[in-house]
Design an enzyme around this catalytic site. Structure first.
Site, PDB file in Angstrom:
ATOM      1  N   TYR A  27      -1.671   0.440  10.008  1.00 20.42           N
ATOM      2  CA  TYR A  27      -1.942  -0.279   8.750  1.00 20.42           C
ATOM      3  C   TYR A  27      -0.712  -0.225   7.840  1.00 20.42           C
ATOM      4  CZ  TYR A  27      -3.590  -0.966   3.995  1.00 20.42           C
ATOM      5  OH  TYR A  27      -3.704  -1.367   2.693  1.00 20.42           O
ATOM      6  N   ASN A  50      -5.111   4.451  -4.330  1.00 17.86           N
ATOM      7  CA  ASN A  50      -6.497   4.164  -3.922  1.00 17.86           C
ATOM      8  C   ASN A  50      -7.215   3.296  -4.941  1.00 17.86           C
ATOM      9  OD1 ASN A  50      -5.723   6.328  -2.037  1.00 17.86           O
ATOM     10  ND2 ASN A  50      -7.875   6.139  -1.440  1.00 17.86           N
ATOM     11  N   THR A  68       0.811  -1.220   0.000  1.00 17.78           N
ATOM     12  CA  THR A  68       0.000   0.000   0.000  1.00 17.78           C
ATOM     13  C   THR A  68       0.845   1.271   0.000  1.00 17.78           C
ATOM     14  OG1 THR A  68      -1.502   1.310   1.395  1.00 17.78           O
ATOM     15  CG2 THR A  68      -0.104  -0.237   2.526  1.00 17.78           C
TER      16      THR A  68
HETATM   17  N1  UDP Z   1     -13.180  10.242   2.932  1.00 21.68           N
HETATM   18  C1  UDP Z   1     -14.083  11.179   3.378  1.00 21.68           C
HETATM   19  N2  UDP Z   1     -15.276  10.747   3.860  1.00 21.68           N
HETATM   20  C2  UDP Z   1     -15.627   9.407   3.907  1.00 21.68           C
HETATM   21  C3  UDP Z   1     -14.679   8.468   3.442  1.00 21.68           C
HETATM   22  C4  UDP Z   1     -13.463   8.915   2.963  1.00 21.68           C
HETATM   23  O1  UDP Z   1     -13.824  12.374   3.344  1.00 21.68           O
HETATM   24  O2  UDP Z   1     -16.731   9.074   4.371  1.00 21.68           O
HETATM   25  C5  UDP Z   1     -11.880  10.685   2.410  1.00 21.68           C
HETATM   26  C6  UDP Z   1     -10.690  10.197   3.244  1.00 21.68           C
HETATM   27  O3  UDP Z   1     -10.386  11.124   4.267  1.00 21.68           O
HETATM   28  C7  UDP Z   1      -9.585  10.104   2.194  1.00 21.68           C
HETATM   29  C8  UDP Z   1     -10.328   9.783   0.890  1.00 21.68           C
HETATM   30  O4  UDP Z   1     -11.683  10.117   1.135  1.00 21.68           O
HETATM   31  O5  UDP Z   1      -8.951  11.347   2.036  1.00 21.68           O
HETATM   32  C9  UDP Z   1     -10.223   8.320   0.508  1.00 21.68           C
HETATM   33  O6  UDP Z   1     -10.591   7.549   1.651  1.00 21.68           O
HETATM   34  P1  UDP Z   1     -10.833   5.995   1.569  1.00 21.68           P
HETATM   35  O7  UDP Z   1     -11.282   5.538   2.926  1.00 21.68           O
HETATM   36  O8  UDP Z   1     -11.727   5.656   0.419  1.00 21.68           O
HETATM   37  O9  UDP Z   1      -9.398   5.400   1.210  1.00 21.68           O
HETATM   38  P2  UDP Z   1      -7.980   5.524   1.975  1.00 21.68           P
HETATM   39  O10 UDP Z   1      -7.342   6.785   1.450  1.00 21.68           O
HETATM   40  O11 UDP Z   1      -8.229   5.526   3.441  1.00 21.68           O
HETATM   41  O12 UDP Z   1      -7.240   4.313   1.515  1.00 21.68           O
END
Ligand code: UDP
Length: 327
Positions: free
Chosen positions: A141, A170, A117
């Protein structure tokens, strides 16, 4: 090849199994179904419901099947949960993986593709992030995945394991058959679709005070089918890439607000939004340099625009509005 896919009932593993089978490989899916879905296992694959902590069951699988390579997707992958429960993450993402490597070696299997990741990098010092960027994860993580990457280096040196590490940015999007369905859902696109379908009242933006153009986090969204293709290329020529680490991303960051706008365009609906505090463990920006994967693997993402990624995920969501369980 005969390929064992751990976590093959999960989001990325299911699509990877599908792509491998489409390319002519035989796939055995191993999944304990704690997070994955039986419905997400390609019917052309063999399926074993096994937990990676069960060494006896692992031996039975390796003894009973000719296995040329292992792709290891089974893992926990929620940043915020990992901050609250680090022990859970190290057990699932490190200890279980060691059991798998030990079982492979007991049965002479030495080819391994690891699902890692961008969270291994932590807060980037340069953007886009190349593979040689320092790795200083800011959440358990990312730390658990990085630790396993280092363990793999030792298994290569000491036991001759040929491995390739893929650091995803992502993962998003869906194939025709398999998509993203977590319980509880925490990922941006499935949540936005739930809002679009009236299954949730509003989308929470986690932080609008980041040092980015619009104040929301930047992420590099990469299509799950493109991720699967990179894995297939790597496993098919693994001795050549042994010990290499590859970033998988599109080298373009989109803010949370831009993702919302894309969903509004594709789904032709307005998304209600609330502003919430930052989510623990989230870096401001994660954007890949994927030049290495492009040059060395010859990887060419087919779905590099955000709208094409969102459109495939939206199509899947319309087919499975309540996820696999509602199907
Ligand atoms: N995010 C958000 N609201 C949500 C879920 C995600 O603002 O309900 C934002 C989160 O802070 C990140 C981006 O969306 O900046 C992608 O988050 P996700 O959980 O999909 O993937 P991650 O980056 O944690 O792998």
């Amino acid at each position: 090849m005969n390929i064992l896919v751990t976590g093959g009932a999960g989001y990325i593993g299911s699509v990877c199994a599908e792509v491998l089978i489409d390319r002519g490989h035989n796939v055995i899916v191993l999944d304990d179904l704690s997070e994955g879905h039986r419905e997400a296992v390609d019917p052309r694959a063999a399926f074993c419901q096994v937990n990676l902590h069960d060494e006896v069951a692992l031996d039975t699988i390796f003894r009973g099947n000719p296995i040329d390579a292992v792709m290891h997707f089974a893992a926990l992958c929620l940043v915020e949960e990992s901050v609250k429960k680090p022990g859970l993450y190290y057990r699932a993402n490190v200890a279980a993986g060691i059991n798998l490597l030990d079982a492979m070696l007991r049965h002479g299997v030495k080819r391994f593709i690891f699902s890692s990741t961008a969270a291994t990098y932590g807060e980037p010092e340069t953007t886009p992030i190349p593979e040689e960027h320092p790795t200083r994860p800011i959440n358990p993580y990312g730390a658990s995945k990085l630790l396993f990457e280092r363990i793999l280096e030792e298994f290569k040196v000491n036991s001759g394991v040929d491995y390739v590490t893929m650091r995803y940015f992502n993962a998003a999007g869906a194939s025709q058959k398999y998509g993203e369905d977590h319980h509880p859902e925490t990922h941006i696109l499935p949540i936005l679709f739930e809002v679009a379908l009236g299954q949730r009242p509003a989308f929470q933006i986690f932080g609008t005070d980041y040092p980015t153009a619009d104040g929301t986090c930047l992420r590099d969204y990469v299509h799950v089918v493109d991720i699967a293709e990179a894995h297939a290329i790597a496993v098919e020529r693994i001795p050549r890439f042994s010990g290499r680490v590859f970033n998988l991303g599109n080298s373009r960051g989109y803010s949370v607000r831009e993702v919302i706008e894309s969903v509004e365009r594709i789904a032709s609906r307005k998304i209600s939004v609330n502003i919430s505090p930052r989510r623990p463990g989230d870096p401001a920006s994660l954007v890949a340099s994927s030049a290495r994967a492009r040059h060395e693997l010859g990887w060419m993402p087919k779905y590099s625009s955000l709208d094409s990624i969102v459109a495939s995920a939206w199509a899947w969501k319309q087919r499975f509005p309540k996820g696999y369980r509602g199907s």
